[in-house]
Design an enzyme around this catalytic site. Structure first.
Site, short mmCIF file in Angstrom:
data_model
loop_
_atom_site.label_atom_id
_atom_site.label_comp_id
_atom_site.label_asym_id
_atom_site.label_seq_id
_atom_site.Cartn_x
_atom_site.Cartn_y
_atom_site.Cartn_z
N LYS A 48 43.16 36.10 49.39
CA LYS A 48 42.51 34.79 49.39
C LYS A 48 42.80 34.01 50.67
O LYS A 48 42.03 33.12 51.04
CB LYS A 48 42.92 33.97 48.16
CG LYS A 48 42.66 34.68 46.82
CD LYS A 48 41.28 35.28 46.74
CE LYS A 48 40.93 35.98 45.43
NZ LYS A 48 41.81 37.05 44.97
N TYR A 262 40.07 42.07 31.58
CA TYR A 262 40.67 41.42 32.74
C TYR A 262 42.12 41.01 32.44
O TYR A 262 42.38 40.35 31.43
CB TYR A 262 39.87 40.17 33.13
CG TYR A 262 40.55 39.37 34.23
CD1 TYR A 262 40.31 39.67 35.57
CD2 TYR A 262 41.45 38.37 33.93
CE1 TYR A 262 40.97 38.98 36.57
CE2 TYR A 262 42.11 37.67 34.94
CZ TYR A 262 41.86 37.98 36.26
OH TYR A 262 42.52 37.31 37.25
N TYR A 288 44.96 43.47 39.64
CA TYR A 288 43.95 43.92 40.62
C TYR A 288 44.32 45.25 41.27
O TYR A 288 43.67 46.27 41.04
CB TYR A 288 43.75 42.86 41.70
CG TYR A 288 43.20 41.55 41.18
CD1 TYR A 288 41.84 41.38 41.02
CD2 TYR A 288 44.05 40.50 40.85
CE1 TYR A 288 41.32 40.18 40.53
CE2 TYR A 288 43.54 39.30 40.36
CZ TYR A 288 42.18 39.15 40.21
OH TYR A 288 41.67 37.97 39.73
C1 LIG Z 1 41.34 37.93 43.82
C2 LIG Z 1 42.03 39.24 44.01
C3 LIG Z 1 41.29 40.43 44.17
C4 LIG Z 1 39.80 40.49 44.03
O1 LIG Z 1 39.14 39.94 45.14
P1 LIG Z 1 37.71 39.28 44.90
O2 LIG Z 1 37.34 38.79 46.23
O3 LIG Z 1 37.92 38.21 43.87
O4 LIG Z 1 36.81 40.34 44.39
C5 LIG Z 1 41.96 41.60 44.41
N1 LIG Z 1 43.30 41.62 44.47
C6 LIG Z 1 44.05 40.52 44.29
C7 LIG Z 1 45.52 40.65 44.33
C8 LIG Z 1 43.44 39.28 44.06
O5 LIG Z 1 44.19 38.21 43.88
#
Ligand SMILES: *Cc1c(COP(=O)(O)O)cnc(C)c1O
Length: 333
Positions: A48, A262, A288
């Site tokens: 992010k 999720y 993730y």
């Molecule tokens: C938000 C996030 C993702 C996914 O990325 P997006 O841009 O939302 O698809 C992947 N890995 C981590 C650790 C995240 O925080």
């Protein structure tokens, strides 16, 4: 692509390293490398931060004084946004969706939530399944009613401005591959709110770099995920003046590894966390990157990366581990 025309605040430690994973490669029988976006620096790093560089650039251009965003309770995006606000003297109001339904103390108070509070974000919680865009608008209205100037960042920072961060990452990967004389056959990433996947696809397409990206889904089914990514990739390429460069076939998501949903972990996710940690000392996250690695491992074992050099994009999230302590401990073995 002339990214310099977009307002940007420098928040990340860039470029992040592109490194081999020798022991994990050996364990999986493939040539696996890693792009270390877990090392972007801000509040422990993660994907992010790259998006927030462009989003905050825009926020300051609009003279905002309060960032407003949303995410799941253990959102890495919310943590990094809270940190970016603190680091730039903005206020931050966040809405946390109780998306997984977990009431575990760790989940509700530790990990990312502890850090949101440390950075001074104002937190409001809403039940899972709430209309999050509407909740964002409600909070923005409250900020305005107090005389504040809100800047609303969608979940995951995933709009075309945020995705510019991953256009820049695509550029960075192409430059690094060139410097290392490394032919990359595929990039594998977790794909959620779609900005990371879409930015990479748009960036590679605009650069004319012929590297396929495989997104491993963490939430939505394949059709929906691919549609979301394609739409955002086109919007991002349009912002760069090249909407036509993104072709449908460039967007591929495999959503067979979501499991129960999720933020819900299973033994294969834990096995992926353990394998990455105990081969190359890499800390993945439960929501993730652990799920993406679960998919990568299964696909490697099925021979899907035969003869390829694969780059795994580590998008961060290790802070979320501390929200799952109670569950994980028993599963490590
Ligand atoms: C938000 C996030 C993702 C996914 O990325 P997006 O841009 O939302 O698809 C992947 N890995 C981590 C650790 C995240 O925080």
């Amino acid at each position: 692509m002339h990214l310099a025309r977009f307002p940007r605040l420098r928040l990340a430690h860039l470029p992040t390293p592109l490194e081999p994973l020798p022991r994990l490669s050996e364990a999986l029988g493939i040539d696996l490398w890693i792009k270390r976006d877990d090392c972007t620096g801000l509040a422990g790093g993660g994907n992010k931060t790259r998006k927030l560089e462009f989003l905050l650039g825009d926020a300051f251009e609009q003279d905002a004084d309060t960032l407003v965003t949303q995410g799941a309770v253990q959102s890495n995006h919310v943590r990094q946004t809270a940190a970016a606000a603190a680091a730039t003297g903005l206020k931050c109001q966040v809405i946390l969706e109780e998306r997984t339904g977990s009431k575990a103390t760790d989940y509700v108070h530790n990990g990312n939530v502890l850090m949101d509070r440390l950075f001074g974000a104002t937190i409001r919680s809403v039940p899972g399944g709430s209309d999050m865009p509407a909740e964002l608008e409600k909070t923005a209205d409250e900020v305005r009613a107090r005389g504040g100037r809100p800047y609303v960042i969608p979940g995951g920072g995933s709009n075309a401005i945020g995705a510019l961060g991953y256009v820049d990452c695509a550029r960075e990967i192409v430059v690094q591959a060139d410097e290392l004389d490394l032919a990359i056959d595929r990039i594998v990433t977790a794909t959620g709110s779609a900005g990371t996947h879409a930015g990479l696809v748009a960036g590679l397409a605009v650069l004319g770099a012929d590297i396929p990206v495989l997104g491993i889904g963490v939430r939505a089914p394949k059709e929906k995920q691919e549609a979301n990514v394609l739409k955002l990739a086109r919007e991002t390429a349009m912002l760069l003046g090249h909407a036509d460069r993104v072709k449908d076939a460039m967007v591929v998501a495999d959503c067979d590894y979501v499991g129960a949903g999720y933020g819900l972990i299973d033994q294969a996710v834990v096995d992926a966390l353990v394998l990455a940690a105990r081969t190359d000392g890499i800390v993945l996250d439960p929501v993730y990157t652990g799920k993406a690695m679960k998919g990568l491992i299964a696909l490697a074992k099925a021979g899907r990366f035969e003869g390829e050099r694969v780059v795994f994009l580590h998008t961060g999230g290790a802070q979320g581990l501390f929200g799952y302590q109670g569950e994980l401990d028993a599963m490590f073995g």
